[in-house]
Structure formats: structure tokens, C-alpha cells
Enzyme design. Structure first.
Site, PDB file in Angstrom:
ATOM      1  N   VAL A  38      40.630   0.297 -57.935  1.00  0.00           N
ATOM      2  CA  VAL A  38      39.412   1.073 -58.886  1.00  0.00           C
ATOM      3  C   VAL A  38      38.140   0.146 -57.141  1.00  0.00           C
ATOM      4  O   VAL A  38      38.127  -1.079 -57.904  1.00  0.00           O
ATOM      5  CB  VAL A  38      38.511   0.405 -59.822  1.00  0.00           C
ATOM      6  CG1 VAL A  38      37.736   0.817 -60.455  1.00  0.00           C
ATOM      7  CG2 VAL A  38      39.816   0.910 -61.208  1.00  0.00           C
ATOM      8  N   PRO A  39      37.380   0.592 -56.933  1.00  0.00           N
ATOM      9  CA  PRO A  39      36.849   0.277 -56.100  1.00  0.00           C
ATOM     10  C   PRO A  39      35.815  -0.515 -56.193  1.00  0.00           C
ATOM     11  O   PRO A  39      34.439   0.046 -55.881  1.00  0.00           O
ATOM     12  CB  PRO A  39      36.621   1.217 -55.039  1.00  0.00           C
ATOM     13  CG  PRO A  39      36.298   3.149 -55.134  1.00  0.00           C
ATOM     14  CD  PRO A  39      37.373   2.263 -56.528  1.00  0.00           C
ATOM     15  N   CYS A  40      35.454  -0.738 -57.041  1.00  0.00           N
ATOM     16  CA  CYS A  40      34.151  -1.734 -57.571  1.00  0.00           C
ATOM     17  C   CYS A  40      33.498  -2.376 -56.647  1.00  0.00           C
ATOM     18  O   CYS A  40      32.257  -2.235 -56.247  1.00  0.00           O
ATOM     19  CB  CYS A  40      34.809  -2.300 -58.570  1.00  0.00           C
ATOM     20  SG  CYS A  40      35.286  -4.085 -57.680  1.00  0.00           S
ATOM     21  N   HIS A  41      34.435  -2.804 -55.379  1.00  0.00           N
ATOM     22  CA  HIS A  41      33.248  -3.226 -53.862  1.00  0.00           C
ATOM     23  C   HIS A  41      32.786  -2.172 -53.329  1.00  0.00           C
ATOM     24  O   HIS A  41      31.295  -2.786 -52.669  1.00  0.00           O
ATOM     25  CB  HIS A  41      34.256  -3.334 -53.469  1.00  0.00           C
ATOM     26  CG  HIS A  41      35.029  -2.922 -52.574  1.00  0.00           C
ATOM     27  ND1 HIS A  41      36.339  -1.919 -53.086  1.00  0.00           N
ATOM     28  CD2 HIS A  41      35.099  -1.864 -51.215  1.00  0.00           C
ATOM     29  CE1 HIS A  41      36.791  -0.835 -52.586  1.00  0.00           C
ATOM     30  NE2 HIS A  41      36.198  -1.291 -51.410  1.00  0.00           N
ATOM     31  N   ARG A  42      32.627  -0.929 -53.723  1.00  0.00           N
ATOM     32  CA  ARG A  42      31.860   0.056 -52.880  1.00  0.00           C
ATOM     33  C   ARG A  42      30.389  -0.065 -53.659  1.00  0.00           C
ATOM     34  O   ARG A  42      29.705   1.064 -53.626  1.00  0.00           O
ATOM     35  CB  ARG A  42      32.350   1.868 -53.121  1.00  0.00           C
ATOM     36  CG  ARG A  42      33.955   1.339 -52.023  1.00  0.00           C
ATOM     37  CD  ARG A  42      34.392   2.828 -52.154  1.00  0.00           C
ATOM     38  NE  ARG A  42      35.333   2.575 -51.287  1.00  0.00           N
ATOM     39  CZ  ARG A  42      36.832   3.348 -51.175  1.00  0.00           C
ATOM     40  NH1 ARG A  42      36.593   3.625 -52.438  1.00  0.00           N
ATOM     41  NH2 ARG A  42      37.803   3.087 -50.801  1.00  0.00           N
TER      42      ARG A  42
END
Length: 162
Positions: free
Chosen positions: A122-126
Site C-alpha cells: 500500500v504505497p503510502c510513500h507516493r
DNA sequence: GTTGCCGAGGCAG
DNA sequence: CTGCCTCGGCAAC
């Protein structure tokens, strides 16, 4: 319905894999490894993808079956929206908020992301701020910077270029 | 570039 | 229930 844990090396420490009946339920970062190596097909598969990801390959994690064990309705909606963002993509907290409820919730989106149970997949860094500065990250902004750099972004002065 | 007000939700008191 | 904090946004200095 048992929960299985394992860990793999990543960045300056380890990623802790948590799975439950064939579903990935957690991926968290830790400086220490408290568990054994991957022993299931899911964790093997994920482990392989993660290492290629760290080598700089554009890996799509959207095929990994995941399941959220907790979180409010709002949290789940946020995580579900964010999961669809492709490799190398960038979105703002406001963008996510608009798709979940309305643009006033951007700060609440940040709170939900701070509780993201499945890092990277779950790419919360994006998710960054509207002015292209990085915003926060529970495991440290340096880690966020590392992930975004892996995905090909140029970051200077805490700000994503272009 | 920096300050200040606004905001929804979550939680301690 | 009140007050305080948070992975933001925007207007206005």
C-alpha cells in the site's frame, strides 16, 4: 486462521511480513529481525518481488492478495484508494481526500496513512504534499525519500523535483 | 520563504 | 464533554 510472521532484509533493517490464510495482512519496517525467513508461497513470492524492487525494477505489487485486519471505515477507504497508485506514481494528500470524501480531509488522510499496516504494497510513500514537499512518514522521512528515489524521483531539499 | 487560521478525527483527561 | 495533537492546505504577510 493462524498468523505467520517472517522477515527479510530491506534498506537499513528489515521488513516484517505478516500473513493470514494466504493474505498479506502486514508489512512493517524494523531495525531488528525477530522472525525466521519466509516459509510460505506468499512470503516467498513477496520476498522475491521486494528484492527486485530494491534493485530498482518497476515492480507492481497490486497482484498481491491483501487483507486489512483493522482500521476505521475511513482508513480502509484511504488504503484502498492508495493501493491502486502505480509504480512511480505521485499523488497528494488532497487528491486522496477528494476521492474518499472531499478535499477538506487531507489532514485526516495523513493520519490514516500513518497507520498504514502494509508498507510499500500500500504505497503510502507516493503521497506527498500539494507543494511537492515530502510530508511526514512514520518510519522517518529518510525512508520515504529512499523509496521515492528507488522509483526514479529526484528529491532535493525535501522536495520532489518537477 | 514563513506565519496563521482552518480542519476532521482520535484520544487523553 | 473539552482540549490537544496530527504523514495537510491555503491565504496572506
Amino acid at each position: 486462521m493462524d498468523r505467520i510472521y517472517s522477515c527479510i532484509k530491506f534498506y537499513r533493517g528489515y521488513l516484517i511480513i505478516e500473513e493470514e490464510s494466504g493474505y498479506l495482512t502486514g508489512l512493517s519496517y524494523s531495525s531488528r529481525c525477530e522472525f525466521g525467513e519466509p516459509s510460505t508461497s506468499l512470503s516467498h513470492r513477496l520476498s522475491k518481488l521486494i528484492s527486485r524492487y530494491e534493485e530498482g525494477f518497476p515492480i507492481d505489487f497490486r497482484g498481491i492478495p491483501i487483507s486489512f485486519r483493522y482500521g476505521s471505515e475511513f482508513d480502509i477507504m484511504v488504503w484502498t484508494v492508495v493501493r491502486k497508485i502505480p509504480y512511480g506514481g505521485l499523488r497528494t494528500y488532497k487528491w486522496v481526500a477528494e476521492r474518499v470524501l472531499d478535499s477538506r480531509y487531507s489532514r485526516v488522510v495523513g493520519r490514516s496513512l500513518s497507520k498504514n499496516p502494509i508498507l510499500i504494497v500500500v504505497p503510502c510513500h507516493r503521497i506527498i504534499k500539494s507543494d511537492y514537499t515530502l510530508g511526514g512518514f512514520t518510519d522517518g522521512v529518510e525512508f520515504k525519500k529512499y523509496l521515492l528515489t528507488l522509483e526514479g524521483h529526484d528529491i532535493r531539499d525535501n522536495k520532489v523535483i518537477r
